[in-house]
Structure formats: C-alpha cells, structure tokens
Scaffold this active site. Structure first.
Site, PDB file in Angstrom:
ATOM      1  N   LYS A  39      27.104  31.488 -20.866  1.00 55.29           N
ATOM      2  CA  LYS A  39      28.482  31.007 -20.645  1.00 55.29           C
ATOM      3  C   LYS A  39      29.193  30.778 -21.965  1.00 55.29           C
ATOM      4  CE  LYS A  39      29.822  26.259 -19.577  1.00 55.29           C
ATOM      5  NZ  LYS A  39      30.325  25.872 -20.818  1.00 55.29           N
ATOM      6  N   ASN A  40      28.489  30.180 -22.925  1.00 51.29           N
ATOM      7  CA  ASN A  40      29.165  29.781 -24.160  1.00 51.29           C
ATOM      8  C   ASN A  40      29.309  30.920 -25.175  1.00 51.29           C
ATOM      9  OD1 ASN A  40      29.587  27.357 -23.013  1.00 51.29           O
ATOM     10  ND2 ASN A  40      27.998  26.248 -24.145  1.00 51.29           N
ATOM     11  N   ARG A 113      37.928  24.320 -21.937  1.00 54.27           N
ATOM     12  CA  ARG A 113      38.246  24.121 -23.355  1.00 54.27           C
ATOM     13  C   ARG A 113      38.503  25.454 -24.072  1.00 54.27           C
ATOM     14  NH1 ARG A 113      38.110  19.358 -24.829  1.00 54.27           N
ATOM     15  NH2 ARG A 113      38.007  19.745 -27.060  1.00 54.27           N
ATOM     16  N   CYS A 137      34.215  19.148 -19.965  1.00 52.52           N
ATOM     17  CA  CYS A 137      33.499  17.978 -19.463  1.00 52.52           C
ATOM     18  C   CYS A 137      33.921  16.714 -20.193  1.00 52.52           C
ATOM     19  CB  CYS A 137      32.006  18.209 -19.609  1.00 52.52           C
ATOM     20  SG  CYS A 137      31.433  19.486 -18.497  1.00 52.52           S
ATOM     21  N   ASP A 339      23.007  20.124 -24.745  1.00 49.92           N
ATOM     22  CA  ASP A 339      23.103  20.543 -23.340  1.00 49.92           C
ATOM     23  C   ASP A 339      21.735  20.663 -22.663  1.00 49.92           C
ATOM     24  OD1 ASP A 339      26.101  21.271 -23.393  1.00 49.92           O
ATOM     25  OD2 ASP A 339      25.247  22.312 -25.105  1.00 49.92           O
ATOM     26  N   VAL A 361      25.247  14.553 -30.947  1.00 50.96           N
ATOM     27  CA  VAL A 361      26.357  15.517 -30.954  1.00 50.96           C
ATOM     28  C   VAL A 361      27.606  14.928 -30.279  1.00 50.96           C
ATOM     29  CG1 VAL A 361      27.097  17.850 -30.319  1.00 50.96           C
ATOM     30  CG2 VAL A 361      24.739  17.439 -31.032  1.00 50.96           C
TER      31      VAL A 361
HETATM   32  N1  EPU Z   1      34.586  17.693 -32.976  1.00 50.35           N
HETATM   33  C1  EPU Z   1      35.566  17.009 -33.646  1.00 50.35           C
HETATM   34  N2  EPU Z   1      36.754  17.667 -33.906  1.00 50.35           N
HETATM   35  C2  EPU Z   1      36.958  18.953 -33.546  1.00 50.35           C
HETATM   36  C3  EPU Z   1      35.931  19.656 -32.879  1.00 50.35           C
HETATM   37  C4  EPU Z   1      34.739  18.992 -32.602  1.00 50.35           C
HETATM   38  O1  EPU Z   1      35.404  15.831 -33.985  1.00 50.35           O
HETATM   39  O2  EPU Z   1      38.045  19.484 -33.816  1.00 50.35           O
HETATM   40  C5  EPU Z   1      33.320  16.996 -32.653  1.00 50.35           C
HETATM   41  C6  EPU Z   1      33.151  16.818 -31.138  1.00 50.35           C
HETATM   42  O3  EPU Z   1      33.859  15.687 -30.670  1.00 50.35           O
HETATM   43  C7  EPU Z   1      31.652  16.681 -30.998  1.00 50.35           C
HETATM   44  C8  EPU Z   1      31.121  17.598 -32.102  1.00 50.35           C
HETATM   45  O4  EPU Z   1      32.214  17.796 -33.020  1.00 50.35           O
HETATM   46  O5  EPU Z   1      31.261  15.363 -31.239  1.00 50.35           O
HETATM   47  C9  EPU Z   1      30.608  18.926 -31.636  1.00 50.35           C
HETATM   48  O6  EPU Z   1      31.595  19.581 -30.865  1.00 50.35           O
HETATM   49  P1  EPU Z   1      31.707  21.174 -30.825  1.00 50.35           P
HETATM   50  O7  EPU Z   1      33.039  21.559 -31.345  1.00 50.35           O
HETATM   51  O8  EPU Z   1      30.501  21.739 -31.474  1.00 50.35           O
HETATM   52  O9  EPU Z   1      31.638  21.453 -29.275  1.00 50.35           O
HETATM   53  P2  EPU Z   1      32.518  22.455 -28.426  1.00 50.35           P
HETATM   54  O10 EPU Z   1      32.765  23.705 -29.167  1.00 50.35           O
HETATM   55  O11 EPU Z   1      33.677  21.733 -27.832  1.00 50.35           O
HETATM   56  C10 EPU Z   1      30.507  23.737 -27.402  1.00 50.35           C
HETATM   57  C11 EPU Z   1      29.998  24.012 -26.026  1.00 50.35           C
HETATM   58  C12 EPU Z   1      29.402  22.744 -25.445  1.00 50.35           C
HETATM   59  C13 EPU Z   1      28.255  22.306 -26.343  1.00 50.35           C
HETATM   60  C14 EPU Z   1      28.766  22.110 -27.768  1.00 50.35           C
HETATM   61  C15 EPU Z   1      27.666  21.769 -28.739  1.00 50.35           C
HETATM   62  C16 EPU Z   1      31.475  25.700 -25.212  1.00 50.35           C
HETATM   63  C17 EPU Z   1      32.551  26.083 -24.284  1.00 50.35           C
HETATM   64  N3  EPU Z   1      31.102  24.438 -25.191  1.00 50.35           N
HETATM   65  O12 EPU Z   1      31.511  22.757 -27.250  1.00 50.35           O
HETATM   66  O13 EPU Z   1      28.874  23.088 -24.178  1.00 50.35           O
HETATM   67  O14 EPU Z   1      27.730  21.100 -25.856  1.00 50.35           O
HETATM   68  O15 EPU Z   1      29.424  23.305 -28.233  1.00 50.35           O
HETATM   69  O16 EPU Z   1      26.720  22.783 -28.779  1.00 50.35           O
HETATM   70  O17 EPU Z   1      30.947  26.529 -25.946  1.00 50.35           O
HETATM   71  C18 EPU Z   1      28.510  22.875 -21.877  1.00 50.35           C
HETATM   72  O18 EPU Z   1      28.243  24.075 -21.867  1.00 50.35           O
HETATM   73  O19 EPU Z   1      28.343  22.126 -20.889  1.00 50.35           O
HETATM   74  C19 EPU Z   1      29.075  22.268 -23.092  1.00 50.35           C
HETATM   75  C20 EPU Z   1      29.640  21.069 -23.112  1.00 50.35           C
END
Ligand code: EPU
EC number: 2.5.1.7
Length: 467
Positions: A39-40, A113, A137, A339, A361
């Site tokens: 998915k990601n 997102r 989420c 996850d 995280v």
């Molecule tokens: N963060 C910031 N500022 C930003 C971006 C992120 O402070 O501008 C912080 C977040 O708040 C968090 C940390 O950095 O504490 C990590 O966030 P990240 O940006 O890595 O997460 P994401 O890209 O929003 C993706 C996956 C998530 C997965 C995370 C970590 C997708 C669509 N989502 O989220 O997957 O948990 O990376 O590996 O790729 C899921 O599949 O259920 C899911 C939540």
C-alpha cells in the site's frame, strides 16, 4: 459494553449498518493467503505516473481504498486510469493532464494522506496545485511542516487556506540542499517527486530509506530520473527536463504480511503468507523468532506457469509452547516498523513475562491498548522512554511506552476500530479471544488490507457481517 471510540459517534460517522463484523473467536487461523503490492508504495507510484509524458503500468495493485482515492484524484486531473489485462494491473495515461476545481478535489478531503504528494508533480505539469485537507489515521498530530518547508526551498509559493492549500511556482522549481529534522517517509517522497524534474541538483540529508522509498526510487529511475542513494541517509537527485512512463511490479506489502504473522501467533495457528519477502522483513522475523514464533521461508519453490501454489512466501506458526516476552522499540528503517507494533502487541499479551514496546515514530499510537485491557490483557502505558534509548517524545508528556504483562486470557468484547493498524490488532484480539465479539467500523480495514474478510474465511475464521 463497547470499547474504543464511542460507538454511537462512530456509527454516525460511517452511517453504515453493515459495518459490523461478528467474530466467534478461539479458533486457530490456518491456511494460506496472499499479499500484493505494498500500500505504501503503490499509492506513491501512482502519483509518480503523473510526472511521465507517456502511460505507466503498475502490477499487483491491491483493491484497497487508498488506491481508489489516488485513482480518483488522478482522473480528476485528466489522467486516464484503466484496468490492464492482468488481475491487479493498472494503466495510467497522463498525456493530457488538466486542472481540476477545488470543489471537485475537495470531495477527497479527509480521505487519505497521499494528496500532499501531488504537490511537486502538479506544479511540474500544470504550474499550480490545490491540495485538500488530509486524512489518514489518527495516530498523533501528523504535521506537514517538513513538506511545506521543502517545497518552499524548491521555489514553490504555498498559500494555506481554510479549504486547503494552493501552490504555485512562478519561477519554476529548482534543486535545493535540504535536511529533514527527522527521516520522514512522506517528506522524503515529497522531495523525490519534486526534485526529479526540478532544474539542477537536490541533496537531501537525513532522508528516510524504507524499502518502499527505495522501490519508489526504482520507479522514478525507470521513468528516466537520476537518483543516487549515498551512505548516511543522503539522497542526491539530478533533475531532468522530462520523464516517461514506467512498468513496475511493486514490493510486497510487508505490513500486511507481519499482521497475518501476528495473527498466527496470537491465535496459536499457522499462516503461510504467499508473496511475503524475507529481505523486507528481517527485523520483524528476528523479533518473531525471539518471542518463540516459528517461520519458514518458502520462496525457494520454483514457480511454473499454470501450476497453482508454486509461489512461495513465508510460513508463520505458533510453536505449541509458551511464548517469551521481549523489549522492543519502533524506529525508522531498518528498525522495527511502527506499523508492525499493534498486531504484535496482541501476540505479546500471550507471552510469559513483561514485554516492553517503546513507540518512537508516532507520539499517540498506543491508545488502542485500552480496548485490549478491557478484553483481559494487562497493558500499562507510560510517558517515559522505556527499555531503550530516549526518543524525541520522552520529555513531551506523551504516553508512548507500553508494558505488557502476560500471558492473559482474552475474552470477547464489542470493539470500535480506531485506525487501520490498531483496527487489525483489535480484529486479531477478537479472533484470539474466547466467545463472540462485535467489531464496529471494520470497513476502515479495507483502507489497507485487501479482501480481508475472504482471507479470514480462507484461514478458517468464524466471522460474519452483522445483519
Ligand atoms: N513528521 C513531522 N512533520 C512532517 C512529516 C512528518 O513532524 O512534515 C513526523 C510525524 O508526525 C511522525 C514522523 O515524522 O511523528 C514520521 O512520519 P512520516 O512522515 O514518516 O509518516 P508518513 O509518511 O505520514 C508513512 C506511512 C505510515 C507509516 C509511516 C512511518 C504512508 C501512506 N504512510 O506515513 O503508514 O506509519 O510512514 O513508516 O506511506 C499505515 O500504513 O497505516 C501508516 C500509518
């Protein structure tokens, strides 16, 4: 009694009457299921297709809601999306990319997102972009400050309005020297998807290097991009003036694979996850083994055309004796994925001793443990960084460490699904518990787990939709 979010509020939100799964627990899950593309990665590869000037083909695409959302957004912007000849093949033709109205785009507000990743590609193709309010989420504040900062460094003008975010690039997008405060997956993808066609060279320090990101880099390289992954989380991107379409078979979904592995352990069963790949799951497999879980890599079977069952994966099973407690912390790659945490905690309720789960995280990803406690688990959450190195949440008053005392006998309950991964964890708990549980809001699980009800049936679970 119903545990989790207020069921009444939830029912109002989903306004569905068939969103309830009745789970008769206590039966070990046994059999084979298959995972498809991650998915990601899939959703990001779909966004990447926008950058090409010819059609792209993506294989092994699961039927999940995130794919539908991205498909809808692509179509709104003039990309022709159709199903290919193979099951799970998606063809995306971005030859005539066009603007969409904010009202049309806002239909997708709050649903995912991924829309934030449309910024760079739309700026390159149209010179402007509108991004709706994001969804995803509820596992912490999930800010997008890293994304916005990076886009501004590329030369984008970002105007945040109540209805969403308007972006333009009056002087085009130019390569930049960037350093992320934290190796964010999304922000790294934002930089990749923007830098590939920005003028000049971009250097990104402290980048995320999750396997899904490396796979996205493979997609972009197929399109004509020049990207170098250096040591120490440094990625260098040399911008190119144009990109073309790609054909890609994505990496398998290692989160889904681990979720089924945890289900096998928690229900004392045996599940072979076809399509799962050892290399992407080494950290998980080490932990699984430390708890006492058994696994066998079955991908060495020779796949023969027309022979079903020839495809391998990883078979996971309960050892038949008591499981052992472990101390763990979630982390960015190559650490233990955030996850993987929730489904595994359900299995840890069955391990003897005190297990520790330090979530580093997301600051608010342990709320789902309340419902597990109501089912008979003994889980305490703490503000301190337990069991490992201090993390950035330690002094900020977030309950982000859990101590799980086991083994506990789980009993049935009525549960409301809070988010995707915690929702799957609730489902596993209901399957492991004695008695009949009602799980409200199960449609949320379709966001990330393809066809999960049929997979449960194939594994011998006793579940049915409430009429
Ligand atoms: N963060 C910031 N500022 C930003 C971006 C992120 O402070 O501008 C912080 C977040 O708040 C968090 C940390 O950095 O504490 C990590 O966030 P990240 O940006 O890595 O997460 P994401 O890209 O929003 C993706 C996956 C998530 C997965 C995370 C970590 C997708 C669509 N989502 O989220 O997957 O948990 O990376 O590996 O790729 C899921 O599949 O259920 C899911 C939540």
């Amino acid at each position: 009694m119903i545990f989790g979010r207020s069921p009444r509020a939830h029912r109002l939100e989903v306004t569905l009457t068939d969103d309830v799964l009745v789970v008769h627990g206590g039966t070990p899950l046994q059999g084979q299921i298959r995972v498809r593309g991650a998915k990601n990665l899939i959703s990001k590869a779909m966004v990447a297709a926008l950058l090409g000037e010819s059609p792209s083909r993506l294989f092994d695409v699961p039927r999940i809601r995130d794919v539908e959302v991205v498909r809808g957004l692509l179509e709104l912007h003039g990309v022709k999306v159709s199903d290919g000849q193979d099951d799970g093949e998606l063809v995306m033709d971005p030859t005539n990319v066009e603007s969409a109205s904010t009202d049309q785009i806002n239909v997708h507000a709050g649903s995912s997102r991924i829309p934030i990743l449309f910024c760079g590609p739309l700026l390159h193709r149209l010179g402007h972009a509108f991004i709706p309010d994001l969804g995803g989420c509820h596992i912490g504040p999930r800010p997008i400050d890293f994304h916005i900062q990076a886009l501004r460094e590329f030369g984008a003008v970002v105007d945040k309005q109540p209805e969403g975010m308007h972006l333009s690039a009056p002087n085009g997008l130019h390569g930049a020297k960037l350093e992320l405060p934290y190796p964010s997956v999304g922000a790294t993808e934002q930089v990749l998807l923007t830098a590939v066609r920005a003028e000049g060279v971009t250097e990104l320090r402290n980048a995320a290097i999750e396997p899904e990101i490396i796979d996205l880099i493979c997609v972009l390289q197929k399109m004509g991009a020049i990207i170098t992954v250096h040591t120490d989380r440094v990625i260098e991107i040399q911008g190119v003036p144009r990109l073309h379409g790609y054909q890609h078979k994505p990496i398998p979904d290692r989160i889904e694979a681990a979720s089924w592995a945890a289900a096998a352990l928690a229900t004392k069963g045996e599940i072979e996850v076809l399509g799962a790949r050892q290399a992407d799951m080494m950290t998980f497999l080490n932990v699984f083994r430390s708890i006492g879980g058994e696994f066998q890599i079955t991908d060495d079977r020779v796949a023969r055309p027309g022979v079903t069952g020839a495809e391998g994966g990883i078979k996971f099973w309960h050892p038949g004796h008591e499981l052992q407690a472990v101390a763990l912390e979630t982390d960015v790659h190559p650490g233990f994925m955030t996850d993987w945490q929730q489904p595994l905690v359900v299995a840890l309720t069955q391990a003897r001793g005190l297990s520790i789960m330090h979530e580093t995280v997301y600051e608010q990803r342990l709320g789902y443990t309340d419902a597990l406690n109501q089912m008979g688990a003994t889980i305490q959450v703490y503000r301190d960084c337990l069991g490992g190195t201090p993390c950035r949440f330690g002094r900020r008053n977030f309950k982000h460490s859990a101590v799980i005392a086991g083994p506990s006998k789980l009993h049935a309950a009525d549960l409301v699904i809070p988010d995707l991964r915690a929702g799957f964890a609730h489902l596993i708990a209901a399957l492991a518990a004695e008695g009949t549980s009602r799980v409200y809001g199960v449609d949320l699980i379709n966001r990330g787990y393809e066809d999960f009800e049929n997979k449960l049936a194939a594994l011998g679970a006793h579940v049915e939709r409430q009429n």
